[in-house]
Each structure stands twice: as C-alpha cells, then as structure tokens.
Enzyme design. Structure first.
Site: not given
Ligand code: XIL
Length: 347
Positions: A159, A200, A236, A264, A266
C-alpha cells in the site's frame, strides 16, 4: 505428484535432515467434487487463502489444506506481530503457518515486510535506535532471511500509494524519502533471492489514477534495475463493481515483464444481502478468476478468508458483509462454485 501422507513426509524430512515440524498434513479431498486448488492447478494458477494461525490450527484446517494451494498469513508476518520490540522477535504464529503450508504442499505468500499500518509502537512513536533506513533494512534482512527459500512471493512493500497515484506520506517516505521502496526490494532480494518480490495495493484493480501511479512506480523501479518481480492487486471489491478494465490493467503490468496476482479478494455487500446481490457476487467471483486466466503471467488468486463469519469486512466496514465463498456456517455459497469453475477454465 500425489500428496505425501504425513508419515511419508516425516520420513522424507528426516532423511533430508530437516527439522521435523508438528504441522498436520491433510489428505486430498475424498469426494468427487473438484476443489479450488485442483481447479486452479488445471490452469496453472494457485488458489490462495488469506488465513490466520488460529484458522489453520482450529477453525478451518481441513478447508485450508484441501481447498487451497497457497497460504498468506493475514497478520502473523506483519511488523507489529514479528517485532513488537526492536530486535526482539516473535516467530511462533508465522512459523506455524509456514509449516502448515509445507506439510500440505502449499505455496506461501509472505505478507508483508514494509507497510504504514500495523506497525509496532516503537516505530510509530519514533523510539528506535539508529536511522529508520537501517532499521527497515535490518527488519527485512531478519524476516526475509529467516524464511529464505520457503516463501514463494513476498509483499515487500504494501500500500505505498494514495488514491491519486502519488506516494503515500508514510513514516518511511517522510524519514527515508522515495528511495525507501527501492531499498526495501534490494534488502529483500539479498535476504531471499528465490522469492518473487511484489508490491501490493488496493483500488489499483482497474485503470485509473491510482493504478497509473502503480504503473509509474514499477516502471521507474525497473528502469533503476531494482529487483521487483510482481504486482499484487488486493481486490477488496464491492459487489457489482469488478472493474471492466481489470484485464487490460493487469495486462499492462505483465507487458512490463512482471507477474501479477490477485492477493486479497473479497466482494462485500451492504447488509442485509439479498438474493440479487448474492447472485451478482457469484458472477463477480467468476469475473475475477476469468481475468486472471485471461492474463498470461497472472499467477493466481487469493481470497481474504474462508467464511463470511470471520472476515475482516464487518468490523472494518460497518454495515457491510457476506464477502467470501463460505457462509457463516461454513456452507459453500454459489460464489464458491462459480469461482471454482472459472478457475478451472471450464466456466
Ligand atoms: C487485515 C486483516 O485481515 C485484519 O485481521 C487486520 O485487523 C487488519 O488487516 N490490506 C492488507 C491486509 O494488506 O493486510 C489487511 O488485512 C486488509 C487490507
């Protein structure tokens, strides 16, 4: 190659003089239904899971082992988790997850070495000895060095971008300057030359200002000869909003000579989720898998959790939920099947 049984694995490990891990190996799924990992293997992709240590040991070990071919520790490799005090390391949960993956013939996606979030207090408060540039490279050398040879992909920097595509004003940018990103990749490469090194980010899935920023960033790193191998797209997503330009976007990074991955995934829904939204989500999961299959150089797709009941979405985005492939009772949703069939290339 068929998965080794636990005794065979232990014997092989013992013969090789390796440390014997206590992680349990699960057999392949016994039913006739294809699993996500089998489907993804058909198209030479990985099916990944963003997991927790407790998930692997207690909540969903069997699903994690049989359905997925890659494991990303969701929190256990973050800076605050592994180095809560400068120079004092806590490797237990991360070790367990790597051992679980090895026992089940899974890849490991390391997450993450440098990130502005989930930092230990001693970094947040500036209470460290030495310059941050040295503290950062030391941290990378120690963590990536510990797992050298056992990590397939590392999110070296997570990020780094603002929504407008400029560099995020993190403590690393402030204290070290723009070179922190190149420095981090060089340190990771020195510590683990075999891992594929990724940058990422989120909201970079489609064409736009932020992904343009990512494109400029990695182009500049490549021009400087920085050892970067890949770009991760967190994905996300909001239901119904898989970007139309996602394939074109991922392709332009591959055209630079990089690999890409969805890291990641979802797909969140404003609660309560109705039938139409769940049907749309079913399509969305297939769309993302189709994008990855359409891009040579997309190595796989990781979903950020197993069940809607233990996703990070409800606590983080109040009012939103139901983002994953299994419902709260660990029943497969329609999205599971559409995602699986798309991953297999048969949808
Ligand atoms: C999230 C985890 O899933 C949670 O359990 C934690 O509280 C916060 O982080 N981007 C990322 C991940 O790169 O590391 C994050 O994961 C979600 C957003």
């Amino acid at each position: 190659m068929p998965a080794l049984t636990r005794p065979a694995k232990l014997a092989a490990a013992a013969a090789a003089g390796l440390l014997i891990s206590s992680a349990i190996a699960y057999g392949t799924a016994s039913g006739q239904e294809q699993t996500l990992r089998e489907a993804a293997a058909q198209s030479d992709r990985f099916a990944g899971l963003g997991a927790t240590a407790t998930g692997l040991s207690e909540t969903y070990p069997e699903i994690a082992a049989t359905e997925f071919s890659s494991i990303t520790p969701g929190n256990e490799m973050k800076w605050e988790s592994v180095e809560p005090t400068q120079g004092q390391f806590n490797w237990g949960p991360a070790d367990e997850m790597v051992e679980f993956a090895e026992a089940n013939d899974q890849q490991v996606h390391g997450h993450t070495l440098v990130w502005h979030s989930q930092l230990p207090d001693w970094i947040e408060n500036g209470q460290y000895e030495g310059e941050l540039a040295d503290v950062m490279t030391e941290h990378i050398a120690t963590e990536a060095g510990r797992y050298a040879g056992r990590i397939d992909r590392w999110d070296v920097v997570n990020e780094p971008l603002n929504e407008d595509g400029t560099l995020r004003d993190s403590v690393f940018l402030q204290e070290i300057g723009e070179s922190y990103i190149a420095d981090a990749f060089r340190a990771a490469d020195a510590a683990d030359p075999d891992a594929k090194l990724y940058v990422n980010d989120y909201n970079t899935d489609g064409l736009g200002a932020k992904s343009d920023g990512m494109y400029e960033l990695v182009s500049s790193l490549l021009e400087q000869g920085v050892p970067i191998d890949g770009v991760g797209f967190q994905s996300h997503l909001i239901v119904g909003q898989v970007p139309d330009s996602m394939q074109e976007n991922l392709q332009r990074f591959v055209d630079l000579g990089l690999e890409v991955a969805v890291t990641e995934l979802d797909v969140r829904i404003e609660m309560p989720a109705d039938e139409a939204e769940l049907a749309q989500q079913t399509e969305d999961y297939a769309s993302v898998a189709n994008v990855c299959l359409a891009v040579d150089g997309c190595t796989g797709v990781t979903v950020w959790g197993v069940s809607d009941g233990d996703s990070w979405i409800p606590p983080t985005f109040p009012g939103w939920g139901a983002p994953l492939l299994w419902d709260e009772n660990y029943e497969k949703k329609d999205a599971y099947f559409s995602f699986r069939d798309a991953l297999a290339g048969t949808a």
